[in-house]
Design an enzyme around this catalytic site. Structure first.
Site, PDB file in Angstrom:
ATOM      1  N   ASP A  75      24.910  26.952  80.984  1.00 11.05           N
ATOM      2  CA  ASP A  75      23.819  26.679  81.909  1.00 11.05           C
ATOM      3  C   ASP A  75      22.686  25.930  81.236  1.00 11.05           C
ATOM      4  O   ASP A  75      22.654  25.790  80.017  1.00 11.05           O
ATOM      5  CB  ASP A  75      23.312  27.992  82.551  1.00 11.05           C
ATOM      6  CG  ASP A  75      23.168  29.139  81.547  1.00 11.05           C
ATOM      7  OD1 ASP A  75      23.077  28.857  80.339  1.00 11.05           O
ATOM      8  OD2 ASP A  75      23.149  30.294  81.976  1.00 11.05           O
ATOM      9  N   ASN A 139      20.797  42.002  86.128  1.00  9.16           N
ATOM     10  CA  ASN A 139      21.267  42.064  87.516  1.00  9.16           C
ATOM     11  C   ASN A 139      22.751  41.715  87.636  1.00  9.16           C
ATOM     12  O   ASN A 139      23.253  41.490  88.727  1.00  9.16           O
ATOM     13  CB  ASN A 139      20.423  41.140  88.416  1.00  9.16           C
ATOM     14  CG  ASN A 139      20.557  39.669  88.030  1.00  9.16           C
ATOM     15  OD1 ASN A 139      21.310  39.327  87.116  1.00  9.16           O
ATOM     16  ND2 ASN A 139      19.837  38.811  88.727  1.00  9.16           N
ATOM     17  N   HIS A 141      24.257  39.077  86.294  1.00 16.91           N
ATOM     18  CA  HIS A 141      24.623  37.653  86.343  1.00 16.91           C
ATOM     19  C   HIS A 141      25.382  37.226  85.088  1.00 16.91           C
ATOM     20  O   HIS A 141      25.244  37.815  84.024  1.00 16.91           O
ATOM     21  CB  HIS A 141      23.421  36.758  86.631  1.00 16.91           C
ATOM     22  CG  HIS A 141      22.422  36.565  85.531  1.00 16.91           C
ATOM     23  ND1 HIS A 141      21.075  36.449  85.775  1.00 16.91           N
ATOM     24  CD2 HIS A 141      22.546  36.428  84.197  1.00 16.91           C
ATOM     25  CE1 HIS A 141      20.432  36.248  84.638  1.00 16.91           C
ATOM     26  NE2 HIS A 141      21.300  36.236  83.650  1.00 16.91           N
ATOM     27  N   GLU A 146      23.625  34.089  89.972  1.00 13.31           N
ATOM     28  CA  GLU A 146      22.869  35.237  90.445  1.00 13.31           C
ATOM     29  C   GLU A 146      23.664  35.995  91.516  1.00 13.31           C
ATOM     30  O   GLU A 146      24.644  35.460  92.061  1.00 13.31           O
ATOM     31  CB  GLU A 146      21.524  34.759  91.023  1.00 13.31           C
ATOM     32  CG  GLU A 146      20.641  34.015  90.024  1.00 13.31           C
ATOM     33  CD  GLU A 146      19.918  34.941  89.028  1.00 13.31           C
ATOM     34  OE1 GLU A 146      20.503  35.951  88.595  1.00 13.31           O
ATOM     35  OE2 GLU A 146      18.763  34.617  88.686  1.00 13.31           O
TER      36      GLU A 146
HETATM   37  C1  GLP Z   1      20.179  34.479  80.601  1.00 14.82           C
HETATM   38  C2  GLP Z   1      21.278  33.388  80.482  1.00 14.82           C
HETATM   39  C3  GLP Z   1      22.632  34.018  80.404  1.00 14.82           C
HETATM   40  C4  GLP Z   1      22.539  35.190  79.472  1.00 14.82           C
HETATM   41  C5  GLP Z   1      21.768  36.285  80.148  1.00 14.82           C
HETATM   42  C6  GLP Z   1      21.415  37.449  79.261  1.00 14.82           C
HETATM   43  O1  GLP Z   1      19.296  34.271  81.619  1.00 14.82           O
HETATM   44  N1  GLP Z   1      21.287  32.385  81.478  1.00 14.82           N
HETATM   45  O2  GLP Z   1      23.601  33.066  79.991  1.00 14.82           O
HETATM   46  O3  GLP Z   1      23.812  35.673  79.153  1.00 14.82           O
HETATM   47  O4  GLP Z   1      20.660  35.767  80.848  1.00 14.82           O
HETATM   48  O5  GLP Z   1      20.443  37.087  78.324  1.00 14.82           O
HETATM   49  P1  GLP Z   1      20.080  37.978  77.092  1.00 14.82           P
HETATM   50  O6  GLP Z   1      21.236  37.986  76.167  1.00 14.82           O
HETATM   51  O7  GLP Z   1      18.880  37.300  76.492  1.00 14.82           O
HETATM   52  O8  GLP Z   1      19.761  39.340  77.609  1.00 14.82           O
END
Ligand code: GLP
Length: 245
Positions: A75, A139, A141, A146
């Site tokens: 992303d 959440n 995702h 989302e």
């Molecule tokens: C982010 C990214 C995801 C990531 C997730 C968890 O927003 N877009 O690819 O896996 O949320 O992030 P984190 O590892 O910082 O908790």
């Protein structure tokens, strides 16, 4: 480390100490790189895999040749310049591509300017993703898919939820309103085409999402639950994220 537990036929859960996630995951990634040194490695951004990338840099310094890989990001925010330090391209170049000796032309990023279907075609033309590294949002995702994202969704631009923008505020001076409202993300259908999936989860804040993803129903309300339909998913989690048996 406890023995892996088969959660559903295609999903294995390995519960390890937090400090060991990077080493255990690093061994999985290194195996994939040795099997397909010119293959496509799907990478996630975020806090969770940072120590994995440091471990891969250590393995690369010790002789693991990652330089011929293509790396495909999940992303990217919409509206940031590519060289903005808060962009995911900046993260990918600094924490993954540069330390692993991967040139910029071998880095694929979804972006608002590229038709999502075309991004998926580029992945397919490169032979598809061999191993997809994933984190998970509170959440549920994956990437920026989302809740509500369709299980067969393709790469596309999505609107971020308030909770996701709040979770990522620390990268934007603590100001959730400064986090972009939209992002380009590989779709769930895109992610499910990877041959192998490695999902990492750490900390109590992920417990509900992990439980719902691998122990609950397959539902668009929990995008990561779509992984239950994949035939080769390894989840590496610490006890806080996996919960008691
Ligand atoms: C982010 C990214 C995801 C990531 C997730 C968890 O927003 N877009 O690819 O896996 O949320 O992030 P984190 O590892 O910082 O908790």
């Amino acid at each position: 480390m406890s023995a892996p537990v088969a959660v559903t036929p295609g999903v294995q859960l390995r519960v390890v100490e937090s400090a060991d996630i990077a080493v255990v995951a690093g061994a999985v990634v290194a195996h994939a790189v040795r099997n397909a040194p010119e293959g496509v490695l799907g990478i996630a951004t975020g806090r969770t895999p940072e120590r994995l990338y440091a471990e891969l840099a250590r393995l690369a310094a010790g002789g693991l040749d990652c330089s011929r890989l293509t790396i495909a990001a999940l992303d990217e925010y919409v509206g940031l310049a590519a060289d903005d330090p808060r962009s995911y391209r900046s993260y990918v170049m600094a924490k993954i591509a540069a330390p692993l000796g991967i040139p910029a032309e071998s880095v694929l990023m979804p972006s608002a300017g590229v038709d999502g279907a075309r991004f998926d075609d580029v992945l397919a033309a490169r032979g598809g993703v061999d191993l997809q590294i994933l984190g998970i949002g509170r959440n549920g995702h994956i990437g920026f898919n989302e809740p509500g994202s369709a299980i067969d969704s393709a790469t596309r631009v999505v609107e971020l939820t308030a909770s996701t923008r709040a979770d990522n505020a620390e990268y934007f001076g603590g100001d959730a309103d400064a986090v972009p409202t939209h992002a380009a993300t590989q779709g769930i259908g895109t992610i499910l085409r990877a041959r192998h999936v490695l999902l990492l989860a750490s900390g109590e804040s992920k417990l509900a999402a992990v439980r719902a993803a691998i122990g609950g129903a397959v539902t668009a309300d929990v995008p990561a639950s779509a992984l239950q339909t994949h035939r080769d998913v390894v989840v590496i989690a610490d006890t806080a994220a996996a919960g008691p048996r």
